[in-house]
Design a protein around this motif. Structure first.
Motif, PDB file in Angstrom:
ATOM      1  N   ARG A 202      26.562  44.902  -1.992  1.00  0.00           N
ATOM      2  CA  ARG A 202      25.962  45.684  -3.285  1.00  0.00           C
ATOM      3  C   ARG A 202      27.347  45.939  -4.218  1.00  0.00           C
ATOM      4  O   ARG A 202      28.588  46.019  -3.121  1.00  0.00           O
ATOM      5  CB  ARG A 202      25.638  47.015  -1.506  1.00  0.00           C
ATOM      6  CG  ARG A 202      24.971  48.095  -2.604  1.00  0.00           C
ATOM      7  CD  ARG A 202      23.485  47.610  -2.824  1.00  0.00           C
ATOM      8  NE  ARG A 202      22.969  49.298  -3.131  1.00  0.00           N
ATOM      9  CZ  ARG A 202      22.594  50.678  -2.468  1.00  0.00           C
ATOM     10  NH1 ARG A 202      22.302  50.192  -1.511  1.00  0.00           N
ATOM     11  NH2 ARG A 202      22.171  51.617  -2.912  1.00  0.00           N
ATOM     12  N   SER A 203      26.621  45.544  -4.423  1.00  0.00           N
ATOM     13  CA  SER A 203      27.891  45.642  -5.782  1.00  0.00           C
ATOM     14  C   SER A 203      28.563  46.704  -6.302  1.00  0.00           C
ATOM     15  O   SER A 203      28.987  47.259  -6.428  1.00  0.00           O
ATOM     16  CB  SER A 203      27.638  44.938  -6.889  1.00  0.00           C
ATOM     17  OG  SER A 203      26.541  44.521  -7.515  1.00  0.00           O
ATOM     18  N   HIS A 204      27.372  47.869  -6.686  1.00  0.00           N
ATOM     19  CA  HIS A 204      27.048  48.747  -7.155  1.00  0.00           C
ATOM     20  C   HIS A 204      25.817  49.350  -6.216  1.00  0.00           C
ATOM     21  O   HIS A 204      25.004  49.334  -5.810  1.00  0.00           O
ATOM     22  CB  HIS A 204      27.106  49.007  -8.277  1.00  0.00           C
ATOM     23  CG  HIS A 204      26.217  49.985  -9.321  1.00  0.00           C
ATOM     24  ND1 HIS A 204      25.400  51.012  -9.467  1.00  0.00           N
ATOM     25  CD2 HIS A 204      27.629  50.607 -10.367  1.00  0.00           C
ATOM     26  CE1 HIS A 204      25.814  51.581 -10.358  1.00  0.00           C
ATOM     27  NE2 HIS A 204      27.216  51.323 -11.004  1.00  0.00           N
ATOM     28  N   GLN A 205      25.562  51.360  -6.420  1.00  0.00           N
ATOM     29  CA  GLN A 205      24.935  52.014  -6.270  1.00  0.00           C
ATOM     30  C   GLN A 205      23.604  51.031  -6.261  1.00  0.00           C
ATOM     31  O   GLN A 205      22.466  51.376  -5.231  1.00  0.00           O
ATOM     32  CB  GLN A 205      24.723  53.079  -6.763  1.00  0.00           C
ATOM     33  CG  GLN A 205      23.735  54.442  -5.585  1.00  0.00           C
ATOM     34  CD  GLN A 205      24.010  56.193  -6.209  1.00  0.00           C
ATOM     35  OE1 GLN A 205      24.919  55.749  -7.709  1.00  0.00           O
ATOM     36  NE2 GLN A 205      23.078  56.143  -5.901  1.00  0.00           N
ATOM     37  N   SER A 206      23.286  51.017  -7.577  1.00  0.00           N
ATOM     38  CA  SER A 206      21.574  50.233  -7.466  1.00  0.00           C
ATOM     39  C   SER A 206      21.479  48.701  -8.083  1.00  0.00           C
ATOM     40  O   SER A 206      20.993  48.296  -8.119  1.00  0.00           O
ATOM     41  CB  SER A 206      21.573  51.209  -9.607  1.00  0.00           C
ATOM     42  OG  SER A 206      21.224  52.307  -9.165  1.00  0.00           O
ATOM     43  N   HIS A 207      22.871  48.271  -6.972  1.00  0.00           N
ATOM     44  CA  HIS A 207      22.501  46.429  -7.702  1.00  0.00           C
ATOM     45  C   HIS A 207      22.474  46.161  -5.923  1.00  0.00           C
ATOM     46  O   HIS A 207      23.475  46.174  -5.888  1.00  0.00           O
ATOM     47  CB  HIS A 207      22.992  46.481  -8.745  1.00  0.00           C
ATOM     48  CG  HIS A 207      23.135  46.558 -10.128  1.00  0.00           C
ATOM     49  ND1 HIS A 207      21.945  46.154 -10.730  1.00  0.00           N
ATOM     50  CD2 HIS A 207      23.285  47.804 -10.867  1.00  0.00           C
ATOM     51  CE1 HIS A 207      21.833  46.879 -12.010  1.00  0.00           C
ATOM     52  NE2 HIS A 207      22.757  47.722 -12.322  1.00  0.00           N
ATOM     53  N   SER A 216      30.762  35.027 -12.411  1.00  0.00           N
ATOM     54  CA  SER A 216      32.338  35.316 -12.232  1.00  0.00           C
ATOM     55  C   SER A 216      32.345  36.943 -12.808  1.00  0.00           C
ATOM     56  O   SER A 216      31.648  37.040 -12.456  1.00  0.00           O
ATOM     57  CB  SER A 216      32.116  34.600 -14.682  1.00  0.00           C
ATOM     58  OG  SER A 216      32.322  35.135 -15.205  1.00  0.00           O
ATOM     59  N   PHE A 217      33.743  36.678 -12.330  1.00  0.00           N
ATOM     60  CA  PHE A 217      33.897  38.244 -12.422  1.00  0.00           C
ATOM     61  C   PHE A 217      34.090  38.399 -13.428  1.00  0.00           C
ATOM     62  O   PHE A 217      35.834  38.189 -14.063  1.00  0.00           O
ATOM     63  CB  PHE A 217      34.932  38.175 -11.171  1.00  0.00           C
ATOM     64  CG  PHE A 217      35.153  40.368 -11.469  1.00  0.00           C
ATOM     65  CD1 PHE A 217      34.738  41.083 -10.654  1.00  0.00           C
ATOM     66  CD2 PHE A 217      36.390  40.571 -11.372  1.00  0.00           C
ATOM     67  CE1 PHE A 217      34.582  42.327 -10.923  1.00  0.00           C
ATOM     68  CE2 PHE A 217      37.100  42.444 -11.167  1.00  0.00           C
ATOM     69  CZ  PHE A 217      35.867  42.991 -11.030  1.00  0.00           C
ATOM     70  N   GLY A 222      36.391  48.155 -16.129  1.00  0.00           N
ATOM     71  CA  GLY A 222      36.325  48.310 -15.200  1.00  0.00           C
ATOM     72  C   GLY A 222      35.529  47.369 -13.815  1.00  0.00           C
ATOM     73  O   GLY A 222      35.960  46.990 -12.862  1.00  0.00           O
ATOM     74  N   GLY A 223      34.927  46.553 -14.089  1.00  0.00           N
ATOM     75  CA  GLY A 223      34.354  45.009 -13.197  1.00  0.00           C
ATOM     76  C   GLY A 223      32.915  44.992 -13.581  1.00  0.00           C
ATOM     77  O   GLY A 223      32.245  46.340 -13.332  1.00  0.00           O
ATOM     78  N   SER A 224      32.280  43.650 -13.676  1.00  0.00           N
ATOM     79  CA  SER A 224      31.356  43.411 -13.743  1.00  0.00           C
ATOM     80  C   SER A 224      30.500  41.997 -13.467  1.00  0.00           C
ATOM     81  O   SER A 224      31.847  41.665 -13.509  1.00  0.00           O
ATOM     82  CB  SER A 224      30.888  43.939 -15.174  1.00  0.00           C
ATOM     83  OG  SER A 224      31.518  42.719 -16.201  1.00  0.00           O
ATOM     84  N   PRO A 234      27.006  45.480 -12.794  1.00  0.00           N
ATOM     85  CA  PRO A 234      28.735  46.496 -12.957  1.00  0.00           C
ATOM     86  C   PRO A 234      28.977  46.854 -11.539  1.00  0.00           C
ATOM     87  O   PRO A 234      28.120  46.445 -10.366  1.00  0.00           O
ATOM     88  CB  PRO A 234      27.665  47.803 -13.154  1.00  0.00           C
ATOM     89  CG  PRO A 234      26.532  47.831 -12.919  1.00  0.00           C
ATOM     90  CD  PRO A 234      26.132  46.584 -13.413  1.00  0.00           C
ATOM     91  N   VAL A 235      30.471  46.454 -11.580  1.00  0.00           N
ATOM     92  CA  VAL A 235      31.155  46.823 -10.001  1.00  0.00           C
ATOM     93  C   VAL A 235      31.248  47.776  -9.466  1.00  0.00           C
ATOM     94  O   VAL A 235      32.408  48.308 -10.383  1.00  0.00           O
ATOM     95  CB  VAL A 235      31.909  45.645  -9.501  1.00  0.00           C
ATOM     96  CG1 VAL A 235      32.887  45.766  -8.056  1.00  0.00           C
ATOM     97  CG2 VAL A 235      31.333  44.020  -9.702  1.00  0.00           C
ATOM     98  N   SER A 236      30.735  49.279  -8.741  1.00  0.00           N
ATOM     99  CA  SER A 236      31.317  50.470  -8.792  1.00  0.00           C
ATOM    100  C   SER A 236      33.373  49.844  -8.093  1.00  0.00           C
ATOM    101  O   SER A 236      33.491  49.432  -7.391  1.00  0.00           O
ATOM    102  CB  SER A 236      30.545  50.598  -7.708  1.00  0.00           C
ATOM    103  OG  SER A 236      31.446  50.473  -6.395  1.00  0.00           O
ATOM    104  N   SER A 237      33.400  50.747  -8.520  1.00  0.00           N
ATOM    105  CA  SER A 237      35.692  50.853  -8.091  1.00  0.00           C
ATOM    106  C   SER A 237      35.642  51.022  -7.204  1.00  0.00           C
ATOM    107  O   SER A 237      36.223  50.210  -5.943  1.00  0.00           O
ATOM    108  CB  SER A 237      36.036  52.405  -8.309  1.00  0.00           C
ATOM    109  OG  SER A 237      35.815  53.292  -8.032  1.00  0.00           O
TER     110      SER A 237
END
Length: 253
Positions: A202-207, A216-217, A222-224, A234-237
């Motif tokens: 889980r990279s993000h609440q929605s993903h 790649s990163f 903020g990062g994706s 997106p990658v959440s903090s």
């Protein structure tokens, strides 16, 4: 007409617990036999040809999966009963198979029985059970599959072909390598748990992403994650450190 049922469990108390709860469904379920071990389970299923089997996973040296391997095209419905087992429960979830945790909760038993009755009356194919046996027998096989129930059909998809999953309210949208999308009426949280053994994170609440499809990163904004389908996820903090750690373990730069 009541469904003819066999209870398979190596613990007498567990069998009694199931029988006691089934009294609430006496007009729908008839217990015709009980088995306490692997050999007796096979014998009774072959002899009685049941409509429904309550099947324990741990049978003292053998498993419920071993029992089912003797019935590659089962003519009966199965409700698994188990103490907590991470591997077994994830196998159930991926294959959309019903299971109950011990001791059996009558509130959870009711929908499992209703589903079994519906499957029998409508002669629905046992795709879930066949997929479960395949996945459980080879848990690290590259082409393990997941069963996805959509509004129109039941689809069996190779997990390696899932690039990512995206939350859409109480639904989950699957993005596949062949550029198709599948919308399923389960939450992303359901799949986060069941796909955790297959390098999804889980990279993000929605993903939820398949790490094997990460190219790649990207550090900007903020990062994706750049995925194999060229999407940027997106990658959440709060997920950033965990995502980077998992990527580094794969050798992705």
């Amino acid at each position: 007409m009541a469904l003819r049922c066999i209870i398979v469990d190596d613990e007498s108390q567990a069998r009694q617990n199931i029988k006691l709860n089934l009294q609430l469904f006496e007009s729908q379920i008839e217990v015709i036999a009980e088995a306490s071990d692997y050999s007796t389970a096979i014998e009774f299923i072959q002899k009685h040809n049941p409509d429904l089997v309550f099947l324990d996973i741990d049978l003292g040296g053998k498993t419920g999966f071993d029992v089912l391997q003797n019935f590659p095209d089962p003519g009966f419905q199965v409700i698994f009963v188990t103490a907590f087992s991470h591997h077994a429960i994830n196998a159930f979830r991926v294959s959309a198979v019903d299971y109950l945790l011990k001791p059996v909760d009558p509130l959870l038993l009711k929908p499992a029985i209703e589903k079994a009755i519906d499957n029998i009356l409508n002669k629905k194919p046992l795709l879930e059970i066949k997929n479960l046996l395949s996945n459980y027998a080879q848990p690290h096989k590259k082409n393990n599959r997941i069963v996805l129930h959509t509004a129109e059909n039941i689809q069996v998809v190779e997990i390696s072909n899932i690039i990512r999953c995206e939350a859409s309210s109480n639904y989950t949208l699957f993005y596949l390598t062949n550029n198709t999308k599948i919308l399923v009426s389960k939450t992303l949280k359901d799949y986060e748990d069941s796909l955790s053994d297959y390098q999804f994170i889980r990279s993000h609440q929605s993903h939820l992403v398949n790490l094997l499809h990460v190219k790649s990163f990207e550090k900007r904004d903020g990062g994706s994650l750049l995925m194999s389908d060229h999407s940027l996820i997106p990658v959440s903090s709060r997920k950033r450190e965990q995502v980077l750690e998992n990527i580094s373990q794969l050798g992705v730069k």
